[in-house]
Design a protein around this motif. Structure first.
Motif, mmCIF file in Angstrom:
data_model
loop_
_atom_site.group_PDB
_atom_site.id
_atom_site.type_symbol
_atom_site.label_atom_id
_atom_site.label_comp_id
_atom_site.label_asym_id
_atom_site.label_seq_id
_atom_site.Cartn_x
_atom_site.Cartn_y
_atom_site.Cartn_z
ATOM 1 N N ASP A 153 0.827 -1.209 0.000
ATOM 2 C CA ASP A 153 0.000 0.000 0.000
ATOM 3 C C ASP A 153 0.862 1.260 0.000
ATOM 4 O O ASP A 153 0.543 2.251 -0.674
ATOM 5 C CB ASP A 153 -0.935 0.017 1.212
ATOM 6 C CG ASP A 153 -2.106 -0.937 1.067
ATOM 7 O OD1 ASP A 153 -2.250 -1.545 -0.018
ATOM 8 O OD2 ASP A 153 -2.876 -1.082 2.037
ATOM 9 N N THR A 191 -9.719 -0.446 4.690
ATOM 10 C CA THR A 191 -9.769 -1.832 4.216
ATOM 11 C C THR A 191 -8.894 -2.738 5.083
ATOM 12 O O THR A 191 -9.298 -3.846 5.459
ATOM 13 C CB THR A 191 -9.305 -1.908 2.752
ATOM 14 O OG1 THR A 191 -10.172 -1.113 1.937
ATOM 15 C CG2 THR A 191 -9.317 -3.341 2.250
ATOM 16 N N GLY A 192 -7.704 -2.255 5.428
ATOM 17 C CA GLY A 192 -6.811 -3.046 6.272
ATOM 18 C C GLY A 192 -7.381 -3.300 7.655
ATOM 19 O O GLY A 192 -7.276 -4.406 8.191
ATOM 20 N N ILE A 194 -10.569 -3.330 8.458
ATOM 21 C CA ILE A 194 -11.678 -4.275 8.313
ATOM 22 C C ILE A 194 -11.144 -5.700 8.221
ATOM 23 O O ILE A 194 -11.654 -6.625 8.870
ATOM 24 C CB ILE A 194 -12.530 -3.920 7.078
ATOM 25 C CG1 ILE A 194 -13.302 -2.619 7.319
ATOM 26 C CG2 ILE A 194 -13.499 -5.055 6.741
ATOM 27 C CD1 ILE A 194 -14.010 -2.094 6.083
ATOM 28 N N ASN A 195 -10.109 -5.874 7.427
ATOM 29 C CA ASN A 195 -9.518 -7.214 7.284
ATOM 30 C C ASN A 195 -8.941 -7.726 8.599
ATOM 31 O O ASN A 195 -8.962 -8.929 8.870
ATOM 32 C CB ASN A 195 -8.428 -7.192 6.206
ATOM 33 C CG ASN A 195 -8.992 -7.000 4.812
ATOM 34 O OD1 ASN A 195 -10.166 -7.275 4.568
ATOM 35 N ND2 ASN A 195 -8.167 -6.531 3.891
ATOM 36 N N ASP A 196 -8.424 -6.798 9.416
ATOM 37 C CA ASP A 196 -7.864 -7.171 10.714
ATOM 38 C C ASP A 196 -8.930 -7.305 11.795
ATOM 39 O O ASP A 196 -8.616 -7.674 12.932
ATOM 40 C CB ASP A 196 -6.829 -6.132 11.174
ATOM 41 C CG ASP A 196 -5.570 -6.156 10.318
ATOM 42 O OD1 ASP A 196 -5.339 -7.164 9.624
ATOM 43 O OD2 ASP A 196 -4.823 -5.158 10.337
ATOM 44 N N GLU A 197 -10.164 -6.961 11.450
ATOM 45 C CA GLU A 197 -11.305 -7.043 12.367
ATOM 46 C C GLU A 197 -11.086 -6.207 13.633
ATOM 47 O O GLU A 197 -11.351 -6.646 14.746
ATOM 48 C CB GLU A 197 -11.607 -8.503 12.733
ATOM 49 C CG GLU A 197 -11.975 -9.352 11.526
ATOM 50 C CD GLU A 197 -12.335 -10.789 11.891
ATOM 51 O OE1 GLU A 197 -11.974 -11.247 13.006
ATOM 52 O OE2 GLU A 197 -12.997 -11.455 11.076
#
Length: 222
Positions: A153, A191-192, A194-197
């Motif tokens: 990124d 986005t990162g 969200i992916n890492d919750e």
């Protein structure tokens, strides 16, 4: 775009050299390299947007990660010691703590550099916020795209900015590019997360929305 009052930094190379030695003294090698590269990138960005703020933002760059390598309990202790408000969301996203604690420490450990421009740039360099000043945006971006960053990124964002040859642009064009790159950076960050919750800072959402509103308005006026 920004309402901040520009003030020339009251310090020069000698003071910055002393600050650099102190700021990186306790850092790991990786963190030291990053810090020095952020200083270089901040200075490079200043040549495009606000040359008179160069030394101010070099100081902010040197101070932005002074508490980055502290563990969460240490961060919480600093918050308690200096009266820094925190939320449950902060505790679940500890990577953002260091911006708050570093900003809180500057007046105590580095009083000569406790200028609002420096403190605010350090405070908001991880999440951003609505109503960011130009100097806050530049430290945020310098931290994201410094030359030591090899994350995909970061490489993408660095290329997105410099491949457009901002040196050849007019100031309005540079500011449009800055806004577009910042929006992309927020998209990547969100986005990162969200992916890492993990929770997303409301400040990041507000910062992104504000830039999108500005972009839409600019496109309408064209």
């Amino acid at each position: 775009m920004d309402s901040e009052i520009i003030q020339t930094a009251p310090w020069g190379e000698e003071e910055l050299n002393g600050l650099r030695i102190r700021a990186v003294a306790g850092m790991s090698g990786k963190r030291m390299v990053h810090t020095l590269e952020v200083e270089r990138m901040a200075a490079r960005l200043c040549t495009l947007f606000c040359p008179e703020e160069t030394n101010m933002l070099r100081a902010a760059a040197l101070l932005h990660d002074i508490t980055k390598e502290m563990k969460t309990p240490e961060q919480l202790a600093l918050c308690a010691e200096y009266g820094v408000d925190r939320t449950r969301g902060d505790e679940l996203a500890p990577k953002c703590f260091h911006a708050v604690t570093a900003a809180a420490l500057i007046p105590h450990l580095y009083p000569a550099f406790a200028h609002p421009t420096v403190i605010n740039a350090v405070r908001w360099h991880t999440t951003g916020h609505a109503g960011m000043t130009l100097t806050e945006k530049l430290i945020y971006l310098a931290d994201y795209i410094d030359e030591s960053r090899t994350f995909p990124d970061c490489v993408t964002l660095r290329t997105m900015f410099w491949s457009r040859n901002p040196e050849r642009m007019s100031m309005p064009e540079r500011l449009e590019l800055l806004r577009a790159v910042l929006i992309t950076s927020y998209d990547m960050t969100i986005t990162g997360l969200i992916n890492d919750e993990v929770p997303i800072s409301p400040d990041t959402i507000l910062a992104r929305n504000e830039l999108l509103y500005e972009q839409a308005e600019a496109e309408t006026n064209h």
